[in-house]
Design an enzyme around this catalytic site. Sequence first.
Site, PDB file in Angstrom:
ATOM      1  N   LYS A  22     -21.453 122.521 -32.409  1.00 53.80           N
ATOM      2  CA  LYS A  22     -22.154 121.591 -32.312  1.00 53.80           C
ATOM      3  C   LYS A  22     -21.352 120.289 -32.836  1.00 53.80           C
ATOM      4  O   LYS A  22     -21.229 119.251 -32.403  1.00 53.80           O
ATOM      5  CB  LYS A  22     -23.364 121.525 -32.918  1.00 53.80           C
ATOM      6  CG  LYS A  22     -24.337 120.262 -33.226  1.00 53.80           C
ATOM      7  CD  LYS A  22     -25.483 120.168 -33.764  1.00 53.80           C
ATOM      8  CE  LYS A  22     -25.745 120.216 -35.157  1.00 53.80           C
ATOM      9  NZ  LYS A  22     -25.634 119.018 -35.929  1.00 53.80           N
ATOM     10  N   ASN A  23     -20.783 120.778 -34.178  1.00 54.43           N
ATOM     11  CA  ASN A  23     -20.281 119.568 -35.014  1.00 54.43           C
ATOM     12  C   ASN A  23     -18.868 119.301 -34.880  1.00 54.43           C
ATOM     13  O   ASN A  23     -18.307 118.511 -35.180  1.00 54.43           O
ATOM     14  CB  ASN A  23     -20.378 119.963 -36.555  1.00 54.43           C
ATOM     15  CG  ASN A  23     -21.923 119.684 -36.829  1.00 54.43           C
ATOM     16  OD1 ASN A  23     -22.799 119.289 -36.205  1.00 54.43           O
ATOM     17  ND2 ASN A  23     -22.159 120.239 -38.135  1.00 54.43           N
ATOM     18  N   CYS A 117     -32.263 110.436 -42.598  1.00 53.05           N
ATOM     19  CA  CYS A 117     -32.823 111.700 -41.824  1.00 53.05           C
ATOM     20  C   CYS A 117     -33.552 112.507 -42.796  1.00 53.05           C
ATOM     21  O   CYS A 117     -33.725 112.128 -44.059  1.00 53.05           O
ATOM     22  CB  CYS A 117     -32.055 112.223 -41.118  1.00 53.05           C
ATOM     23  SG  CYS A 117     -30.724 113.290 -41.841  1.00 53.05           S
ATOM     24  N   ARG A 122     -28.166 109.149 -45.776  1.00 52.66           N
ATOM     25  CA  ARG A 122     -27.096 109.325 -44.806  1.00 52.66           C
ATOM     26  C   ARG A 122     -26.376 107.892 -44.480  1.00 52.66           C
ATOM     27  O   ARG A 122     -26.655 107.179 -43.570  1.00 52.66           O
ATOM     28  CB  ARG A 122     -27.535 109.862 -43.561  1.00 52.66           C
ATOM     29  CG  ARG A 122     -28.282 111.043 -43.516  1.00 52.66           C
ATOM     30  CD  ARG A 122     -27.574 112.372 -43.889  1.00 52.66           C
ATOM     31  NE  ARG A 122     -26.388 112.641 -43.110  1.00 52.66           N
ATOM     32  CZ  ARG A 122     -26.927 113.409 -41.965  1.00 52.66           C
ATOM     33  NH1 ARG A 122     -28.019 113.781 -41.638  1.00 52.66           N
ATOM     34  NH2 ARG A 122     -25.862 113.719 -40.948  1.00 52.66           N
TER      35      ARG A 122
HETATM   36  C1  EPZ Z   1     -21.280 116.001 -40.870  1.00 54.79           C
HETATM   37  O1  EPZ Z   1     -22.406 115.222 -41.337  1.00 54.79           O
HETATM   38  C2  EPZ Z   1     -22.058 117.148 -40.041  1.00 54.79           C
HETATM   39  N1  EPZ Z   1     -22.607 116.461 -38.815  1.00 54.79           N
HETATM   40  C3  EPZ Z   1     -23.406 117.647 -40.959  1.00 54.79           C
HETATM   41  O2  EPZ Z   1     -23.913 118.429 -40.297  1.00 54.79           O
HETATM   42  C4  EPZ Z   1     -22.803 118.249 -42.098  1.00 54.79           C
HETATM   43  O3  EPZ Z   1     -24.053 118.402 -42.986  1.00 54.79           O
HETATM   44  C5  EPZ Z   1     -21.977 117.108 -42.909  1.00 54.79           C
HETATM   45  O4  EPZ Z   1     -20.747 116.817 -41.975  1.00 54.79           O
HETATM   46  C6  EPZ Z   1     -21.417 117.573 -44.287  1.00 54.79           C
HETATM   47  O5  EPZ Z   1     -20.433 118.842 -43.902  1.00 54.79           O
HETATM   48  C7  EPZ Z   1     -21.711 116.502 -37.888  1.00 54.79           C
HETATM   49  O6  EPZ Z   1     -20.521 116.713 -38.004  1.00 54.79           O
HETATM   50  C8  EPZ Z   1     -22.530 115.756 -36.560  1.00 54.79           C
HETATM   51  P1  EPZ Z   1     -20.667 113.329 -44.476  1.00 54.79           P
HETATM   52  P2  EPZ Z   1     -21.853 113.524 -41.671  1.00 54.79           P
HETATM   53  O7  EPZ Z   1     -20.388 111.970 -44.054  1.00 54.79           O
HETATM   54  O8  EPZ Z   1     -20.593 113.210 -41.060  1.00 54.79           O
HETATM   55  C9  EPZ Z   1     -21.916 110.776 -48.097  1.00 54.79           C
HETATM   56  C10 EPZ Z   1     -25.923 119.840 -39.541  1.00 54.79           C
HETATM   57  O9  EPZ Z   1     -26.884 120.455 -39.953  1.00 54.79           O
HETATM   58  N2  EPZ Z   1     -21.603 109.714 -47.113  1.00 54.79           N
HETATM   59  O10 EPZ Z   1     -19.491 114.201 -44.388  1.00 54.79           O
HETATM   60  O11 EPZ Z   1     -22.818 112.639 -41.638  1.00 54.79           O
HETATM   61  C11 EPZ Z   1     -23.158 111.367 -47.436  1.00 54.79           C
HETATM   62  O12 EPZ Z   1     -24.452 110.619 -47.872  1.00 54.79           O
HETATM   63  C12 EPZ Z   1     -25.573 118.578 -39.862  1.00 54.79           C
HETATM   64  O13 EPZ Z   1     -25.229 120.431 -38.355  1.00 54.79           O
HETATM   65  C13 EPZ Z   1     -21.705 108.242 -47.696  1.00 54.79           C
HETATM   66  O14 EPZ Z   1     -21.819 108.057 -48.941  1.00 54.79           O
HETATM   67  O15 EPZ Z   1     -21.700 113.933 -43.323  1.00 54.79           O
HETATM   68  C14 EPZ Z   1     -23.008 112.775 -47.903  1.00 54.79           C
HETATM   69  O16 EPZ Z   1     -23.519 112.713 -49.543  1.00 54.79           O
HETATM   70  C15 EPZ Z   1     -26.274 117.952 -41.190  1.00 54.79           C
HETATM   71  N3  EPZ Z   1     -21.180 107.352 -46.933  1.00 54.79           N
HETATM   72  C16 EPZ Z   1     -21.515 113.028 -48.086  1.00 54.79           C
HETATM   73  O17 EPZ Z   1     -21.035 111.772 -47.749  1.00 54.79           O
HETATM   74  C17 EPZ Z   1     -20.717 107.498 -45.876  1.00 54.79           C
HETATM   75  O18 EPZ Z   1     -20.701 106.341 -45.145  1.00 54.79           O
HETATM   76  C18 EPZ Z   1     -21.058 113.869 -46.929  1.00 54.79           C
HETATM   77  O19 EPZ Z   1     -21.591 113.244 -45.572  1.00 54.79           O
HETATM   78  C19 EPZ Z   1     -20.911 108.797 -45.162  1.00 54.79           C
HETATM   79  C20 EPZ Z   1     -21.246 109.648 -45.939  1.00 54.79           C
END
Ligand code: EPZ
Length: 419
Positions: A22-23, A117, A122
Amino acid sequence: MRKYLIDGGGPLSGAATVAKAKNAVLPLLAASVMADGPVALRKCPPIADVVNMLGILNGLGCRVSHSPDFDIRVDASNAGGTELPADLARELRSSIFLLGPLLGRFKTARAAYPGGCDIGFRPIDLHLKGLRDLNVKITEGYGGIVCDGREMRGAETMLEVPSVGATENLMMAAALAPGRTVIRNAAKEPEIADLQRFLNAMGGRVAGAGSSTVKIEGVAKLNGAEFTPLPDRIEAGTLMLACALAGGRIVLNEVNCEHLFPLIAKLREGGVGVVCGEGSLTVEAAGRPSACVGMETQPYPGFPTDLQAPFLSLQAASDGVCVIRENLFETRFKHVPELIKMGADITVRDRTAIVRGVKSLRGAQVAARELRGGAALAIAAIAAKGTSVVEGVRHIERGYYKFEEKLRALGAKIDVLGN
Ligand code: EPZ
């Protein structure tokens, strides 16, 4: 409302084929907006998030179609929409990484704030900071973001946090931005390397994905391409944890063991047998799981946050105490109160869960509140003694296609009630 009826307690046995990730599919679909010819993504999972993303692409003017087994075709050659529909963008948080492709192709993009969410705030500050580094003019107004990319150009940018989505957004924006872009402290998840392979198949010039530094030479245009996304390491890991918890022996086909080593190491630490083959793996477990002393979620190649909830279910039935620390998201323990209804003994303090294993979980009526926590409840119910009802299956179906059929193929006694 669909719910699972699960008659738990028996070991698992059998084989299952793991879906495509999915990701990976979500960013690949976003990237297809940039192609000036048709894109074909093969063997995609027909899950709710993918269907929602297709709805968004359709709303942007892409011609979208799919075969019965969900080979997806996207033709963006006549697309022109550059505003993400607010309702769909709220439904699908990851639609925010359409900003990059829209800016790359059309030099403009508008989106509502995707909002948080059930697993955390997020934020998208890293996405916006990186785009500003690429000289995108961004105004943030009433409920939305307006991006002007007419002067966008390659640049050096550094991510405070190795964000998966921000890395992907910036790779896609940079792919069609004049000049050279270097993304430092980039996320290293396997899905990033998959996106690099896809962008290069379309004629992009991207290198370094999988390391902390991704380099992109902007090109004038991207062509259509055919591509098969990588296997879903999170679905594979969830099924592996189901076997570790219920006991038995299962074979998973179409997996990439290399992407699963953070979990494989933990399972072996707990006495679970994992044997990797060529594109397949076997999991074997018997008796009460041995407790892992601790686990911390980390960006790849650390233990994936998306497997924290199913891993916690395993520890809830172990022979000791495990301290689990969720480092990536603020509220990713929503499944804990439901596990406690099944007899689990867990204390949560902020981002830490102290899990005292119990001899056996018992069947109960529980409710999924989000995707991975819901899957964690389903695998706990399969191992528990007695019957369980798991409500909120729609959350699980966002990320696992026909999860009940896969679990049934592995010997679980699971039915779906409602529609
Ligand atoms: C991706 O989400 C995945 N989703 C998530 O999977 C996964 O949990 C996550 O990466 C971490 O591996 C998809 O790929 C569609 P991040 P993403 O940006 O990109 C912080 C599932 O269950 N952050 O890597 O949204 C954030 O708060 C889903 O399949 C900021 O602070 O995750 C988090 O603490 C859930 N500012 C950390 O980074 C930003 O602008 C990691 O988030 C962006 C993120």
